[in-house]
Design an enzyme around this catalytic site. Sequence first.
Site, mmCIF file in Angstrom:
data_model
loop_
_atom_site.group_PDB
_atom_site.id
_atom_site.type_symbol
_atom_site.label_atom_id
_atom_site.label_comp_id
_atom_site.label_asym_id
_atom_site.label_seq_id
_atom_site.Cartn_x
_atom_site.Cartn_y
_atom_site.Cartn_z
ATOM 1 N N GLU A 1 10.342 0.766 10.326
ATOM 2 C CA GLU A 1 11.355 1.813 10.160
ATOM 3 C C GLU A 1 10.634 3.119 10.454
ATOM 4 O OE1 GLU A 1 13.031 4.720 9.091
ATOM 5 O OE2 GLU A 1 13.165 4.105 6.979
ATOM 6 N N LYS B 1 0.845 -1.202 0.000
ATOM 7 C CA LYS B 1 0.000 0.000 0.000
ATOM 8 C C LYS B 1 0.875 1.244 0.000
ATOM 9 C CE LYS B 1 -1.967 2.425 3.300
ATOM 10 N NZ LYS B 1 -1.781 3.762 2.715
ATOM 11 N N GLU C 1 10.237 14.887 16.596
ATOM 12 C CA GLU C 1 10.498 14.852 15.160
ATOM 13 C C GLU C 1 9.577 15.857 14.457
ATOM 14 O OE1 GLU C 1 9.331 11.332 12.894
ATOM 15 O OE2 GLU C 1 11.274 11.443 11.883
ATOM 16 N N CYS D 1 13.390 10.544 7.519
ATOM 17 C CA CYS D 1 13.298 10.008 8.885
ATOM 18 C C CYS D 1 14.628 10.112 9.615
ATOM 19 C CB CYS D 1 12.793 8.570 8.854
ATOM 20 S SG CYS D 1 13.654 7.584 7.650
ATOM 21 N N GLY E 1 7.138 4.647 8.487
ATOM 22 C CA GLY E 1 6.270 5.795 8.754
ATOM 23 C C GLY E 1 6.484 6.292 10.167
ATOM 24 N N SER E 2 5.461 6.889 10.714
ATOM 25 C CA SER E 2 5.622 7.532 12.019
ATOM 26 C C SER E 2 5.673 6.490 13.143
ATOM 27 C CB SER E 2 4.454 8.489 12.264
ATOM 28 O OG SER E 2 3.248 7.755 12.304
ATOM 29 N N THR E 3 6.287 6.881 14.247
ATOM 30 C CA THR E 3 6.397 5.972 15.389
ATOM 31 C C THR E 3 5.011 5.641 15.932
ATOM 32 O OG1 THR E 3 8.617 6.741 15.881
ATOM 33 C CG2 THR E 3 7.423 5.729 17.699
ATOM 34 N N ALA E 4 4.103 6.612 15.941
ATOM 35 C CA ALA E 4 2.752 6.358 16.472
ATOM 36 C C ALA E 4 2.057 5.272 15.641
ATOM 37 C CB ALA E 4 1.941 7.644 16.442
ATOM 38 N N THR E 5 2.134 5.377 14.324
ATOM 39 C CA THR E 5 1.480 4.369 13.478
ATOM 40 C C THR E 5 2.199 3.025 13.597
ATOM 41 O OG1 THR E 5 0.763 6.112 11.986
ATOM 42 C CG2 THR E 5 0.679 3.881 11.120
ATOM 43 N N GLY E 6 3.513 3.059 13.722
ATOM 44 C CA GLY E 6 4.277 1.818 13.883
ATOM 45 C C GLY E 6 3.853 1.043 15.120
HETATM 46 P P1 ADP Z 1 1.858 10.413 8.468
HETATM 47 O O1 ADP Z 1 1.035 10.579 9.704
HETATM 48 O O2 ADP Z 1 2.973 11.348 8.416
HETATM 49 O O3 ADP Z 1 1.079 10.368 7.193
HETATM 50 P P2 ADP Z 1 1.939 7.599 8.864
HETATM 51 O O4 ADP Z 1 2.923 6.837 9.632
HETATM 52 O O5 ADP Z 1 0.570 7.710 9.453
HETATM 53 O O6 ADP Z 1 2.565 8.999 8.604
HETATM 54 O O7 ADP Z 1 1.800 7.018 7.388
HETATM 55 C C1 ADP Z 1 2.702 6.141 6.782
HETATM 56 C C2 ADP Z 1 1.925 5.048 6.103
HETATM 57 O O8 ADP Z 1 1.169 4.364 7.082
HETATM 58 C C3 ADP Z 1 0.922 5.510 5.047
HETATM 59 O O9 ADP Z 1 0.916 4.592 3.976
HETATM 60 C C4 ADP Z 1 -0.386 5.450 5.801
HETATM 61 O O10 ADP Z 1 -1.499 5.253 4.959
HETATM 62 C C5 ADP Z 1 -0.177 4.237 6.668
HETATM 63 N N1 ADP Z 1 -1.032 4.168 7.860
HETATM 64 C C6 ADP Z 1 -1.502 5.191 8.597
HETATM 65 N N2 ADP Z 1 -2.282 4.738 9.618
HETATM 66 C C7 ADP Z 1 -2.304 3.390 9.512
HETATM 67 C C8 ADP Z 1 -2.931 2.335 10.264
HETATM 68 N N3 ADP Z 1 -3.701 2.589 11.295
HETATM 69 N N4 ADP Z 1 -2.710 1.060 9.870
HETATM 70 C C9 ADP Z 1 -1.929 0.789 8.824
HETATM 71 N N5 ADP Z 1 -1.321 1.731 8.068
HETATM 72 C C10 ADP Z 1 -1.505 3.025 8.400
#
Ligand code: ADP
Length: 518
Positions: free
Chosen positions: A287, A211, A418, A321, A264-269
């Site tokens: 990462e 994705k 960050e 990053c 992507g972001s640490t929160a989403t990770g």
């Molecule tokens: P930002 O907040 O800067 O957009 P994210 O870490 O949220 O950074 O986004 C990086 C990737 O993670 C994007 O492809 C985004 O669609 C995806 N993403 C965001 N939220 C989720 C989630 N809850 N589950 C899976 N993938 C997500």
Amino acid sequence: MLTTKINRVAARAAFYSIRAYSSLPLSVTINLPNGTSYEQPTGLFINNEFVIPKQKKTFEVLSPSTEEEITHVYEAREEDIDAAVDAAQTAFNSDWSHGEPAHRVAVLNKLADLIEANAETLAHIESLDNGKSLICSRGDVALSAQCIRSAAGWADKVDGSVVETGSSHFNYTRREPLGVCGQIIPWNFPLLMFAWKIAPALATGNTVVLKSAESTPLSALYMATLIKEAGIPAGVVNIVSGFGKIAGEAIATHQRIKKVAFTGSTATGRHIMKAAAESNLKKVTLELGGKSPNIVFNDADVSKAVQSLVLGIFYNTGEVCCAGSRIYVQEEVYDEVLAEFKKAAENIKIGNPFENDTFMGAQVSVAQMDKILKYVEIGKNQGATLVSGGERFGDKGYFIKPTIFGDVTDDMAIVKEEIFGPVVTISKFKTVDDAVTIANNSNYGLAAGVHTTDINKAISVSNRIRAGTIWVNTYNDFHQNVPFGGYGESGFGREMGAASLDNYTQVKAVRIALTKTN
Ligand code: ADP
């Protein structure tokens, strides 16, 4: 994080116009600023075909440098992820994973050739979609091809071993692929992260549902056409455009996906790791973010160090990053470094990403621009001195001037969090030990820069800093054979090089009891 989840969702809803747009063709012609045009796919790429998703929804793709619509693309939802996983599962059960590895070598090399043959189109797509300068996009394209070619070289060298336990048994190990891998990539390096993700997965015989990020879906879809042309079999790589909360979530929680790789972001990770644990315990590599120190010692070559400081924070408009966003300079050379760095920052050409000498293009979105400008306000309110920049450049497009803050303390938000933009802090230190202590004063651990002409200092400081990459007398300097990844809250797992293959294989041990023969 400055912005709450709710703010982020609201900002996204305002940013994207989502609608059912069933009449959107599966390919649109896009005219590029260099006078050429190309066919941009808009559908989901499943089983080597572009298809319309079940709900036929689309979303808008904007150009960050003009704020104008480029096109719409189709949006994947849960049921489309299921279809992509079906295709990937069927492909995994085929010769792709279990046949001659030489096939994988050949098609990956062909894919690298095709990236090189389409380099200018890919670079323009990336600059159009992300807003980054062509200088950066061209670098991304070259490194993407090199990364895939390097993985091709590994594809027929994924060997196990024989384990000796005496003459009563014969033991061997195999490194087997995992199965269907979910890959979720960010918007700052859409093409490069695509390459970093698919290269080791395919080299080791896995299949993929990838994705792209919702703000930058175009290069991944263009790559789909090259994947088909390279002869990669149907279902091996499936590419979907869509939103994190829907398509991303469907990947992270999917019962038949065996691994998720995320940048992507640490929160989403964090969220993805939880989703993996609560679904089928799929393997996870992450990462994530960083707040990387870039350290200049008294004995450094100052003008070279300044070049690295500039590259460290202003490359890719700071949307990196591992950006060197905390600069620390030893007392004796602080004034000289600051003066040269300020001058260099103010000489950067910013603006239209398609002009050949533009170094800094636009930030990726209005939400990102606003977030960065909010951090600038916080920096000022917390008492830091704005040395340069700190404001928008122009009033059309999401451009921000290179921004330097001095007189900062370690507890300030701009030093700890960050920002993911062209904003850097600079401060002084006294001793080598001080430098190591402040460098390690972060929950992140993605990268660090060390600038010195003393090899002993370079090695000892590099060994003491807790980060996955240390650049000595250079910065943001990647090579396809050198592994990259984080310590601490910057994540785990390595991309590129031999280490990346470990994330996509599992070890099977076979132990055979032998019968004594006379
Ligand atoms: P930002 O907040 O800067 O957009 P994210 O870490 O949220 O950074 O986004 C990086 C990737 O993670 C994007 O492809 C985004 O669609 C995806 N993403 C965001 N939220 C989720 C989630 N809850 N589950 C899976 N993938 C997500």
